[in-house]
Enzyme design. Structure first.
Site, PDB file in Angstrom:
ATOM      1  N   LYS A   9       0.862  -1.192   0.000  1.00 49.50           N
ATOM      2  CA  LYS A   9       0.000   0.000   0.000  1.00 49.50           C
ATOM      3  C   LYS A   9       0.892   1.234   0.000  1.00 49.50           C
ATOM      4  O   LYS A   9       2.047   1.197   0.464  1.00 49.50           O
ATOM      5  CB  LYS A   9      -0.949   0.032   1.207  1.00 49.50           C
ATOM      6  CG  LYS A   9      -0.287   0.030   2.599  1.00 49.50           C
ATOM      7  CD  LYS A   9       0.140   1.394   3.100  1.00 49.50           C
ATOM      8  CE  LYS A   9       0.860   1.335   4.437  1.00 49.50           C
ATOM      9  NZ  LYS A   9       1.570   2.560   4.809  1.00 49.50           N
ATOM     10  N   PRO A  97       9.891  -4.197   0.197  1.00 53.91           N
ATOM     11  CA  PRO A  97      10.963  -3.961   1.176  1.00 53.91           C
ATOM     12  C   PRO A  97      10.421  -3.927   2.609  1.00 53.91           C
ATOM     13  O   PRO A  97       9.293  -3.504   2.837  1.00 53.91           O
ATOM     14  CB  PRO A  97      11.526  -2.592   0.778  1.00 53.91           C
ATOM     15  CG  PRO A  97      10.957  -2.258  -0.543  1.00 53.91           C
ATOM     16  CD  PRO A  97       9.752  -3.115  -0.775  1.00 53.91           C
ATOM     17  N   SER A  99      10.101  -2.841   6.610  1.00 59.64           N
ATOM     18  CA  SER A  99      10.100  -1.590   7.404  1.00 59.64           C
ATOM     19  C   SER A  99      10.236  -0.362   6.518  1.00 59.64           C
ATOM     20  O   SER A  99      11.080   0.503   6.746  1.00 59.64           O
ATOM     21  CB  SER A  99      11.249  -1.593   8.422  1.00 59.64           C
ATOM     22  OG  SER A  99      11.147  -2.701   9.246  1.00 59.64           O
ATOM     23  N   LEU A 102       5.395   0.535   3.491  1.00 58.53           N
ATOM     24  CA  LEU A 102       4.600   0.004   2.367  1.00 58.53           C
ATOM     25  C   LEU A 102       3.649  -1.108   2.821  1.00 58.53           C
ATOM     26  O   LEU A 102       2.987  -1.740   1.996  1.00 58.53           O
ATOM     27  CB  LEU A 102       5.540  -0.528   1.270  1.00 58.53           C
ATOM     28  CG  LEU A 102       6.412   0.551   0.616  1.00 58.53           C
ATOM     29  CD1 LEU A 102       7.530  -0.084  -0.212  1.00 58.53           C
ATOM     30  CD2 LEU A 102       5.569   1.474  -0.259  1.00 58.53           C
ATOM     31  N   ASP A 139      -2.800  -1.697   9.821  1.00 62.67           N
ATOM     32  CA  ASP A 139      -2.956  -1.620   8.359  1.00 62.67           C
ATOM     33  C   ASP A 139      -3.573  -2.886   7.758  1.00 62.67           C
ATOM     34  O   ASP A 139      -3.858  -2.921   6.558  1.00 62.67           O
ATOM     35  CB  ASP A 139      -1.582  -1.407   7.679  1.00 62.67           C
ATOM     36  CG  ASP A 139      -1.023  -0.027   7.948  1.00 62.67           C
ATOM     37  OD1 ASP A 139      -1.802   0.863   8.341  1.00 62.67           O
ATOM     38  OD2 ASP A 139       0.187   0.158   7.750  1.00 62.67           O
TER      39      ASP A 139
HETATM   40  O1  C5P Z   1      -0.713  -1.504  14.541  1.00 60.41           O
HETATM   41  P1  C5P Z   1       0.739  -1.751  14.267  1.00 60.41           P
HETATM   42  O2  C5P Z   1       1.267  -2.965  14.952  1.00 60.41           O
HETATM   43  O3  C5P Z   1       1.059  -1.704  12.825  1.00 60.41           O
HETATM   44  O4  C5P Z   1       1.491  -0.499  14.895  1.00 60.41           O
HETATM   45  C1  C5P Z   1       2.853  -0.511  15.201  1.00 60.41           C
HETATM   46  C2  C5P Z   1       3.146   0.609  16.168  1.00 60.41           C
HETATM   47  O5  C5P Z   1       2.931   1.877  15.509  1.00 60.41           O
HETATM   48  C3  C5P Z   1       2.256   0.654  17.381  1.00 60.41           C
HETATM   49  O6  C5P Z   1       2.784  -0.122  18.425  1.00 60.41           O
HETATM   50  C4  C5P Z   1       2.232   2.119  17.734  1.00 60.41           C
HETATM   51  O7  C5P Z   1       3.410   2.457  18.447  1.00 60.41           O
HETATM   52  C5  C5P Z   1       2.347   2.810  16.398  1.00 60.41           C
HETATM   53  N1  C5P Z   1       1.039   3.236  15.854  1.00 60.41           N
HETATM   54  C6  C5P Z   1       0.404   4.345  16.396  1.00 60.41           C
HETATM   55  N2  C5P Z   1      -0.789   4.763  15.888  1.00 60.41           N
HETATM   56  C7  C5P Z   1      -1.355   4.111  14.840  1.00 60.41           C
HETATM   57  C8  C5P Z   1      -0.723   2.985  14.272  1.00 60.41           C
HETATM   58  C9  C5P Z   1       0.479   2.570  14.797  1.00 60.41           C
HETATM   59  O8  C5P Z   1       0.921   4.965  17.334  1.00 60.41           O
HETATM   60  N3  C5P Z   1      -2.513   4.562  14.356  1.00 60.41           N
END
Ligand code: C5P
Length: 294
Positions: A9, A97, A99, A102, A139
């Site tokens: 994405k 890729p 981290s 994407l 996501d």
């Molecule tokens: O949800 P996901 O595991 O992808 O998120 C990874 C980290 O990104 C979360 O632990 C959080 O620290 C941060 N995050 C956030 N707000 C969001 C999505 C992610 O702070 N809306």
């Protein structure tokens, strides 16, 4: 053998509205699926006697156990669908890729959920697989749905955008990946509780998409993370300028970076730009936008 593509994405628009008590952030984002994709291939034994999931991956940097979202997606699917015996072998051919902003890990998890639900003849509704997806990562719900969506909440509440132009996207990434929590904490340092942050006009991306003309996307995209990531990943800023200088209608960082995408009308220009970047040893792929999957 089962196959399911796991598309990357990009964020055409990404803004943070506020920080939540749980540490997450409320977003306003417009996400778009693009042709760059990993492939999940899998086989399930016909008369399984136990419960086993075996995962392999073409990229040795990726964990192949419960740390991998795709593995957790399979476990969560079997549990929610009450499938008690399974012997699943999966392989991820990784092209997105890591981290990079994407959504590669989320795309893989979403593809596993779609693939298994199809194989077992839809024991779970779309709402149920989206709920499992949301428990795996912010996501994942978008990656299950795909296409173009307006996303709010932590990124997991979706409204599909039905009218949009079809266009070519050049996706490029150079340099070290960025962890999402680190990128959010840089925003927290800069904007504290976001009360003094002046957000941009949120609707202009949807106005631009709805007119169906790709040129309207010029000046309509936005990513709040550029301000905090460009200083620590100057190569991302250079990629943006490189694309703009070579005919991109707009170019922007995706997600929390460091990948950058450019939108092109001309496939040839996008391909040329990608070839020039690859000659420098930089990851660069020209692809098309992809429509919704479910
Ligand atoms: O949800 P996901 O595991 O992808 O998120 C990874 C980290 O990104 C979360 O632990 C959080 O620290 C941060 N995050 C956030 N707000 C969001 C999505 C992610 O702070 N809306």
């Amino acid at each position: 053998m089962l196959y399911e593509p796991a598309h990357a994405k990009i964020n055409l628009f990404l803004d943070v509205i506020s920080k939540r008590p749980d540490g997450y952030h409320n977003l306003k984002s417009c996400m778009q699926t693009v042709g760059l994709a990993d492939t999940i291939s899998a086989s399930l034994r016909d008369h399984p006697t136990g419960q086993s999931i075996e995962l392999t991956c073409s990229n040795e940097k990726l964990a192949c156990d419960r740390k991998n979202l795709a593995y957790r997606a399979a476990e969560a699917f079997f549990s929610a669908a009450k499938i008690e015996s399974y012997e699943l072998k999966m392989h991820i051919e990784k092209r997105i890729p890591l981290s990079a902003g994407l959504g590669g890990g989320s795309a893989d998890a979403a593809a596993v959920l779609r693939m298994l639900n199809k194989y077992y003849d839809f024991p779970l509704s779309t709402a149920e697989i989206v709920e499992i997806g949301a428990s795996l990562g912010s996501d994942v719900p978008f990656c299950i749905h795909g296409g173009t969506c307006h996303c709010v909440g932590v990124g997991d509440i979706l409204t599909p955008v039905l009218t949009q132009p079809d266009y070519t996207v050049l996706v490029a990434k150079n340099g070290e990946g960025i962890s999402t929590p680190e990128a959010f904490s840089l925003l927290d340092q800069k904007y504290s509780d976001f009360t003094n942050y002046q957000p941009p006009e949120h609707d202009r991306i949807y106005e631009a998409l709805s007119c169906g003309n790709v040129h309207a996307l010029h000046n309509a995209t936005y990513n709040i993370f550029e301000d905090v990531i460009f200083p620590i990943r100057p190569e991302s800023k250079r990629l943006k300028e490189f694309m703009l200088d070579r005919g991109a209608i707009c170019a922007q960082m995706s997600g929390s970076g460091p990948s950058v995408f450019g939108i092109f009308v001309s496939d040839a220009r996008a391909e040329l730009c990608a070839a020039m970047l690859r000659q420098e040893g930089i990851f660069a792929v020209a692809c098309r936008t992809v429509s919704a999957k479910i």
